[in-house]
Enzyme design. Structure first.
Site, short mmCIF file in Angstrom:
data_model
loop_
_atom_site.label_atom_id
_atom_site.label_comp_id
_atom_site.label_asym_id
_atom_site.label_seq_id
_atom_site.Cartn_x
_atom_site.Cartn_y
_atom_site.Cartn_z
N GLY A 20 0.76 -1.21 -0.32
CA GLY A 20 -0.13 -0.28 0.15
C GLY A 20 0.97 1.75 -0.21
N PHE A 28 2.79 4.21 1.22
CA PHE A 28 3.88 4.25 2.55
C PHE A 28 4.11 2.95 3.10
CE2 PHE A 28 2.33 8.41 1.21
CZ PHE A 28 3.79 9.12 1.11
N ASP A 83 -2.07 13.71 -2.81
CA ASP A 83 -2.07 12.65 -3.77
C ASP A 83 -3.94 12.21 -3.84
OD1 ASP A 83 -0.75 10.63 -4.09
OD2 ASP A 83 -0.32 9.67 -2.73
N LYS A 87 -2.60 -0.93 8.40
CA LYS A 87 -1.01 -0.38 7.30
C LYS A 87 0.16 -0.16 8.57
CE LYS A 87 -1.47 3.58 5.48
NZ LYS A 87 -2.22 4.81 4.40
#
Length: 473
Positions: A30, A32, A149, A54
């Site tokens: 994913g 980072f 982003d 994450k």
């Protein structure tokens, strides 16, 4: 750390996360870092809900600042089209974010899927646009969020295909109490999506997100990522196709035959505006939401057999106010106009040299949509139809005329023109010629201004007669 106390209630122990991920046994890449799926106890939830975890990797440039920024953003800015943060872990030199689990993962995975139909694609774009519009102008706050982003891989899709914006590690706060927000920062983002002006100057504005969102819109329309080493740059191709009126050549093949031409025109026009180099020419996210909703209204059939035949809404249902909100119309003979309001009467006369098979004209003011009958003889046509639009704020309205071919294998758009009704009311467009090709239709516009109920048949006050040449390529 000061942040810890404010967000203590979100903290999850590392051992619980380790257990939920089976000691980080399975992952996928994913932004980072790596993302894991697992079930874990979350305060306020019954049982153990499925979550996405994450695990940030400092090698990708995300440290304490980005970690806490995403926590603060997602806790202070909540919206149904923004992914929800459920917790975090900041132990043993680990930085782990725990999100709601979004079952269908990211939009980029479905761009070239024939199972993702045009209406679903439209609804996904509308949801993402609403989320971004909220970030740019969040109610009750003095700050807006600039995402920095926006891309299809950062738009997640739940089980009902609702869009949710994700990955806020690069986001920045900016003042929301001014028209333009300028921040000086090192340009970041993803190649292909990043605003060229931002990349060149370091000036970050909310219009930088708008540019990136325009790229996503064309990805959705064309069924491909913006960067593909085997294909021409999507942005260059999209601009050229729009300007040369060859949009159907770049539409994703699997959805091409189901797109209503008017829906395509509205969608592509707002996407094209997003990609303008001059940031002042780019639309606000609120405007993008309205235009995408209009594209959906053109596409979705109603319970009227005639409207269903052409995938158009019923006439005289809604019209756009000066704030962009749809307001209900109860019918031309019943509606009383407010100050400055009145009735726009549009008459489509004979046409010449329209080369499309059985062409017709779509007329739109705000969300009020009408259409002519289909011409049976496009070489020597006999065409005279009159349409009425009730307007509260005529000087802020635009009449959109789109000439379409009724050749449903291609659904060609033969030409289009936008007419400012402010100019009509002020009689500034008398006998203008719009040259789009060698096809010509005759359009007569009359403006009846009234402060009384329209059923009193107000006197004709303004008149305009114009001839428009519309493209027939």
């Amino acid at each position: 750390m000061a942040h810890m106390k404010e967000f203590e209630y979100l903290k999850i122990q590392f051992e619980a996360i380790k257990s939920a991920t089976n000691n980080f046994a399975e992952d996928r890449r994913g932004g980072f870092g790596k993302v894991y799926k697992g079930k874990i106890k979350i305060a306020g939830f019954d049982g153990q809900p499925m979550v996405a975890l994450k695990r940030l990797d400092p090698r990708f440039g995300q440290g304490d600042s980005e970690f806490w920024k995403e926590i603060m953003m997602l806790q202070r800015y909540k919206h149904k089209n923004i992914v929800s943060l459920l917790g975090f872990c900041d132990e043993r030199e680990e930085k782990i974010l725990v999100y709601e689990y979004v079952v269908n993962r990211s939009l980029d995975r479905y761009l070239n899927s024939e199972n993702l139909r045009w209406i679903t694609r439209l609804k996904i774009c509308i949801g993402a646009a609403r989320g971004l519009a909220y970030l740019h102008d969040a109610d009750g706050t003095q700050q807006r969020v600039l995402h920095r982003d926006i891309k299809s891989s950062n738009i997640l899709l739940d089980e009902d295909w609702n869009a949710k914006i994700s990955d806020f590690g690069l986001s920045k706060f900016g003042p929301a109490n001014q028209k333009y927000t300028f921040l000086i920062s090192k340009a970041v983002g993803t190649h292909g999506y990043c605003d060229p002006l931002y990349a060149e100057t370091g000036f970050l504005t909310k219009e930088s997100d708008v540019y990136s969102f325009g790229v996503v819109l064309f990805e959705v329309l064309c069924g491909r990522l913006c960067i593909d080493n085997k294909q021409k740059s999507l942005i260059i191709l999209a601009r050229q196709s729009y300007e040369q009126k060859t949009l159907y050549e770049i539409v994703y093949e699997k959805i091409k035959d189901e797109i209503n031409p008017a829906s395509l025109q509205v969608f592509a026009t707002i996407a094209y505006k997003c990609l303008k180099r001059d940031r002042e020419e780019r639309p606000l996210m609120s405007e993008i939401v309205r235009e995408l909703e209009s594209a959906l209204q053109y596409q979705e059939p109603r319970n009227d057999p005639i409207a269903n035949t052409y995938l158009l809404p019923k006439p005289s249902e809604v019209v756009e106010s000066d704030h962009g909100n749809a307001v209900h119309l109860v019918g031309i003979e019943e509606c009383a106009s407010s100050e400055g309001g009145g009735l726009l009467v549009v008459t489509i006369h004979e046409a010449n040299n329209l080369q499309g098979k059985h062409p017709f004209v779509l007329l739109r003011v705000g969300h009020d949509i009408k259409r002519t009958t289909t011409m049976k003889n496009n070489q020597n046509p006999v065409w005279k139809e009159t349409f009425k639009f009730t307007l509260e704020k005529p000087t802020k309205a635009i009449l959109h005329l789109v000439v379409c071919s009724d050749s449903w294998s291609k659904k060609d758009i033969l030409g289009d023109v936008d007419i400012s009704l402010a100019d009509v009311v002020k009689e500034k467009q008398m006998n203008n010629m719009y040259n789009f090709g060698n096809g010509r239709i005759h359009v007569e516009l009359q403006w009846e201004s009234s402060d009384l109920p329209l059923k009193s048949k107000p006197k004709l006050l303004k008149f305009m007669n114009s001839v428009y040449n519309l493209a027939v390529s």
